[in-house]
Design an enzyme around this catalytic site. Structure first.
Site, mmCIF file in Angstrom:
data_model
loop_
_atom_site.group_PDB
_atom_site.id
_atom_site.type_symbol
_atom_site.label_atom_id
_atom_site.label_comp_id
_atom_site.label_asym_id
_atom_site.label_seq_id
_atom_site.Cartn_x
_atom_site.Cartn_y
_atom_site.Cartn_z
ATOM 1 N N SER A 1 90.104 -31.670 -75.865
ATOM 2 C CA SER A 1 89.641 -30.289 -75.678
ATOM 3 C C SER A 1 88.457 -29.980 -76.567
ATOM 4 C CB SER A 1 90.744 -29.300 -76.072
ATOM 5 O OG SER A 1 91.893 -29.493 -75.320
ATOM 6 N N HIS B 1 87.483 -33.844 -69.050
ATOM 7 C CA HIS B 1 88.314 -32.731 -69.516
ATOM 8 C C HIS B 1 88.880 -31.940 -68.342
ATOM 9 C CE1 HIS B 1 88.727 -28.761 -71.889
ATOM 10 N NE2 HIS B 1 89.796 -29.504 -72.065
ATOM 11 N N ASN C 1 85.994 -24.293 -73.394
ATOM 12 C CA ASN C 1 86.657 -23.933 -74.652
ATOM 13 C C ASN C 1 85.710 -23.275 -75.648
ATOM 14 O OD1 ASN C 1 89.219 -24.610 -73.900
ATOM 15 N ND2 ASN C 1 89.073 -26.716 -74.626
ATOM 16 N N GLU D 1 85.439 -31.061 -66.621
ATOM 17 C CA GLU D 1 84.185 -31.217 -67.362
ATOM 18 C C GLU D 1 83.972 -32.712 -67.628
ATOM 19 O OE1 GLU D 1 83.916 -27.048 -69.860
ATOM 20 O OE2 GLU D 1 85.175 -28.630 -70.693
HETATM 21 N N1 CAA Z 1 101.977 -27.579 -61.464
HETATM 22 C C1 CAA Z 1 101.632 -27.594 -60.164
HETATM 23 N N2 CAA Z 1 101.405 -26.485 -59.433
HETATM 24 C C2 CAA Z 1 101.561 -25.302 -60.044
HETATM 25 C C3 CAA Z 1 101.924 -25.199 -61.413
HETATM 26 C C4 CAA Z 1 102.133 -26.396 -62.121
HETATM 27 N N3 CAA Z 1 102.462 -26.395 -63.419
HETATM 28 N N4 CAA Z 1 102.003 -23.881 -61.722
HETATM 29 C C5 CAA Z 1 101.672 -23.199 -60.607
HETATM 30 N N5 CAA Z 1 101.408 -24.046 -59.609
HETATM 31 C C6 CAA Z 1 100.945 -23.712 -58.257
HETATM 32 C C7 CAA Z 1 102.006 -23.035 -57.451
HETATM 33 O O1 CAA Z 1 102.787 -23.997 -56.738
HETATM 34 C C8 CAA Z 1 101.198 -22.159 -56.520
HETATM 35 O O2 CAA Z 1 100.703 -22.929 -55.442
HETATM 36 P P1 CAA Z 1 100.501 -22.250 -53.989
HETATM 37 O O3 CAA Z 1 99.560 -21.088 -54.188
HETATM 38 O O4 CAA Z 1 99.908 -23.378 -53.198
HETATM 39 O O5 CAA Z 1 101.848 -21.838 -53.562
HETATM 40 C C9 CAA Z 1 99.976 -21.774 -57.348
HETATM 41 O O6 CAA Z 1 99.882 -22.741 -58.393
HETATM 42 C C10 CAA Z 1 100.116 -20.399 -57.918
HETATM 43 O O7 CAA Z 1 101.331 -20.386 -58.647
HETATM 44 P P2 CAA Z 1 102.309 -19.158 -58.783
HETATM 45 O O8 CAA Z 1 102.180 -18.275 -57.589
HETATM 46 O O9 CAA Z 1 103.653 -19.640 -59.184
HETATM 47 O O10 CAA Z 1 101.792 -18.465 -60.090
HETATM 48 P P3 CAA Z 1 100.464 -17.748 -60.375
HETATM 49 O O11 CAA Z 1 99.854 -17.140 -59.175
HETATM 50 O O12 CAA Z 1 100.822 -16.916 -61.540
HETATM 51 O O13 CAA Z 1 99.478 -18.914 -60.844
HETATM 52 C C11 CAA Z 1 98.486 -20.258 -62.485
HETATM 53 C C12 CAA Z 1 99.790 -19.806 -61.858
HETATM 54 C C13 CAA Z 1 97.672 -21.075 -61.496
HETATM 55 C C14 CAA Z 1 98.872 -21.125 -63.674
HETATM 56 C C15 CAA Z 1 97.652 -18.991 -62.916
HETATM 57 O O14 CAA Z 1 98.455 -18.137 -63.695
HETATM 58 C C16 CAA Z 1 96.404 -19.343 -63.699
HETATM 59 O O15 CAA Z 1 95.387 -19.721 -63.140
HETATM 60 N N6 CAA Z 1 96.468 -19.165 -65.046
HETATM 61 C C17 CAA Z 1 95.343 -19.447 -65.934
HETATM 62 C C18 CAA Z 1 95.309 -20.914 -66.218
HETATM 63 C C19 CAA Z 1 94.170 -21.279 -67.110
HETATM 64 O O16 CAA Z 1 93.354 -20.483 -67.560
HETATM 65 N N7 CAA Z 1 94.102 -22.584 -67.415
HETATM 66 C C20 CAA Z 1 93.135 -23.121 -68.323
HETATM 67 C C21 CAA Z 1 93.747 -23.215 -69.697
HETATM 68 S S1 CAA Z 1 92.591 -23.793 -70.913
HETATM 69 C C22 CAA Z 1 92.560 -25.442 -70.660
HETATM 70 O O17 CAA Z 1 93.248 -25.997 -69.852
HETATM 71 C C23 CAA Z 1 91.594 -26.222 -71.503
HETATM 72 C C24 CAA Z 1 91.982 -26.636 -72.846
HETATM 73 O O18 CAA Z 1 91.415 -27.622 -73.319
HETATM 74 C C25 CAA Z 1 92.979 -25.909 -73.662
HETATM 75 P P1 NAD Z 2 101.326 -32.441 -75.287
HETATM 76 O O1 NAD Z 2 101.762 -32.233 -76.688
HETATM 77 O O2 NAD Z 2 101.986 -31.698 -74.198
HETATM 78 O O3 NAD Z 2 101.438 -34.006 -74.918
HETATM 79 C C1 NAD Z 2 100.912 -35.053 -75.674
HETATM 80 C C2 NAD Z 2 101.787 -36.268 -75.369
HETATM 81 O O4 NAD Z 2 101.131 -37.443 -75.866
HETATM 82 C C3 NAD Z 2 103.160 -36.208 -76.044
HETATM 83 O O5 NAD Z 2 104.149 -36.322 -75.036
HETATM 84 C C4 NAD Z 2 103.171 -37.414 -76.983
HETATM 85 O O6 NAD Z 2 104.426 -38.060 -77.059
HETATM 86 C C5 NAD Z 2 102.145 -38.320 -76.317
HETATM 87 N N1 NAD Z 2 101.540 -39.321 -77.191
HETATM 88 C C6 NAD Z 2 101.114 -39.182 -78.472
HETATM 89 N N2 NAD Z 2 100.573 -40.351 -78.899
HETATM 90 C C7 NAD Z 2 100.650 -41.233 -77.874
HETATM 91 C C8 NAD Z 2 100.251 -42.581 -77.672
HETATM 92 N N3 NAD Z 2 99.649 -43.266 -78.634
HETATM 93 N N4 NAD Z 2 100.481 -43.156 -76.472
HETATM 94 C C9 NAD Z 2 101.082 -42.457 -75.470
HETATM 95 N N5 NAD Z 2 101.475 -41.185 -75.590
HETATM 96 C C10 NAD Z 2 101.250 -40.569 -76.764
HETATM 97 O O7 NAD Z 2 99.757 -32.183 -75.300
HETATM 98 P P2 NAD Z 2 98.807 -31.804 -74.070
HETATM 99 O O8 NAD Z 2 98.755 -30.342 -73.947
HETATM 100 O O9 NAD Z 2 99.173 -32.656 -72.901
HETATM 101 O O10 NAD Z 2 97.384 -32.263 -74.657
HETATM 102 C C11 NAD Z 2 96.971 -33.606 -74.588
HETATM 103 C C12 NAD Z 2 95.470 -33.664 -74.760
HETATM 104 O O11 NAD Z 2 94.845 -32.887 -73.714
HETATM 105 C C13 NAD Z 2 94.953 -33.087 -76.078
HETATM 106 O O12 NAD Z 2 93.815 -33.813 -76.464
HETATM 107 C C14 NAD Z 2 94.592 -31.652 -75.686
HETATM 108 O O13 NAD Z 2 93.631 -31.091 -76.548
HETATM 109 C C15 NAD Z 2 94.033 -31.875 -74.297
HETATM 110 N N6 NAD Z 2 94.050 -30.705 -73.409
HETATM 111 C C16 NAD Z 2 95.105 -29.817 -73.451
HETATM 112 C C17 NAD Z 2 95.128 -28.738 -72.566
HETATM 113 C C18 NAD Z 2 96.254 -27.751 -72.555
HETATM 114 O O14 NAD Z 2 96.095 -26.674 -71.961
HETATM 115 N N7 NAD Z 2 97.392 -28.026 -73.161
HETATM 116 C C19 NAD Z 2 94.094 -28.588 -71.639
HETATM 117 C C20 NAD Z 2 93.043 -29.531 -71.596
HETATM 118 C C21 NAD Z 2 93.036 -30.581 -72.503
#
Ligand code: CAA
Ligand code: NAD
Length: 296
Positions: free
Chosen positions: A120, A141, A191, A153
């Protein structure tokens, strides 16, 4: 460069399981590796459940579910990834762990294998430098939940070859995703913008601007975001979010990337969000309620 037919995924947590699922669904022979059998079983069970739910809702044919599952295999042995054409890493957001993993993979994978990190916020160039293949190293990503979110990404370092970049960009499209190109700056595009927003929501709460529920309600109803910032933080994982803040603050030295005190304390106390059953909200009951921890 060889065509991509075999995919290795490392980590079967929130992200790795979704990445493995979409690769298998797109027809790639996919092997996902975890450190132990228990997290592997948990991750694969979530994939099964998600696919079954899609079948129940009539969104996926049974045959497509079975084909996806037939393409997907779990392992705890890293050597099972040795013949992959691309390895996508999705382990904990920790540079030492990622460098150690890529160093080991570099020894066992053939020359043509491309290495991709789902980091991330870490510097992709630093991971590439832990291998002897910086030209075949890239950031890939994905977004959570991977089967749903369309964006990927594709992060190019100064050393990534054009051939590797084009191959991985095309690979991302073949998964049904929409790739965008990014430079290797911590947080890439999403991010860089999203993390300060989530951190600012925590600061707003700390300053008494509104309750957790009201800030979430305001941002969903007032701006159309699908989740408010605290629900989203819990969804991402507060351990992961905390690691990201440490890394981004280290890169930019700007307060907007620094962890608010509350986030740090929640991380330290094991409030890691939805995956741990408690974060800003407690997920133990029928409906999530704000955790006592954040009110004290
Ligand atoms: N796995 C697979 N499918 C899923 C799912 C999951 N975990 N969660 C939801 N879905 C699917 C559902 O089956 C549903 O599909 P259909 O429309 O085809 O029926 C669809 O997604 C919508 O789901 P719901 O109606 O149950 O729920 P919702 O409308 O509240 O949507 C959501 C759920 C898609 C997660 C929505 O809340 C959303 O877009 N949230 C924001 C997510 C977001 O911002 N993600 C980015 C996070 S940051 C990141 O990832 C980067 C990082 O590095 C941290
Ligand atoms: P998570 O904690 O859900 O899962 C990480 C998993 O990796 C754990 O199950 C752990 O047992 C496993 N692990 C650790 N070391 C390992 C190894 N050497 N070999 C195999 N498995 C190993 O974390 P996450 O949310 O899946 O995040 C994973 C990566 O993806 C991070 O770099 C995170 O920044 C990135 N990411 C996270 C998100 C998010 O929304 N959570 C979104 C995009 C990217």
């Amino acid at each position: 460069m060889a065509d991509i037919t075999k995919v290795g995924v490392v980590g079967c947590g929130l992200m790795g399981r979704g990445i493995a699922q979409v690769c298998a669904a797109a027809g790639y022979e996919t092997v996902v590796r975890e450190v132990a059998q228990e997290p592997l079983d948990t991750g694969l069970a979530a994939v099964h459940k998600g696919l079954d739910r899609l079948v129940e809702k009539g969104k996926l044919e049974k045959a497509a579910r079975d084909a996806t599952l037939a393409n997907l295999r779990g392992t705890v042995d890293l050597a099972d990834l040795a013949n992959a054409d691309i390895v996508i890493e999705a382990i904990v957001e920790d540079i030492a762990a990622k460098n150690e993993l890529f160093g080991a993979l570099d020894e066992m994978c053939p020359e043509h294998t491309i290495f991709a990190s789902n980091t991330s916020s870490l510097t992709v160039t630093e991971m590439a430098a832990a291998t002897a293949r910086p030209d075949r190293f890239i950031g890939l990503h994905f977004f959570n939940p991977v089967p749903v979110m369309k964006l990927v990404e594709v992060v190019r370092t100064g050393g990534t070859s054009d051939e590797s970049f084009d191959r991985v960009f095309e690979f991302a499209s073949s998964l049904g995703k929409q790739p965008v190109a990014c430079r290797d700056n911590s947080g890439f595009i999403v991010n860089r913008l999203l993390v300060p927003y989530m951190l600012d929501a925590i600061r707003a709460y700390e300053e008494g601007v509104g309750s957790i529920e009201d800030i979430d309600k305001a941002m969903t109803l007032g701006t159309g975001y699908p989740m408010g910032p605290f629900v989203l933080g819990d969804f991402v994982g507060l351990d992961t979010l905390y690691f990201i803040t440490e890394i981004m603050y280290d890169e930019y030295r700007e307060k907007r990337f620094a962890s608010p005190p509350l986030l740090k304390r929640m991380y330290l106390a094991g409030y890691h969000g939805r995956k741990s059953g408690k974060g800003f909200y407690d997920y133990g009951g029928d409906v999530p309620v704000v955790s006592e921890f954040v009110k004290r």
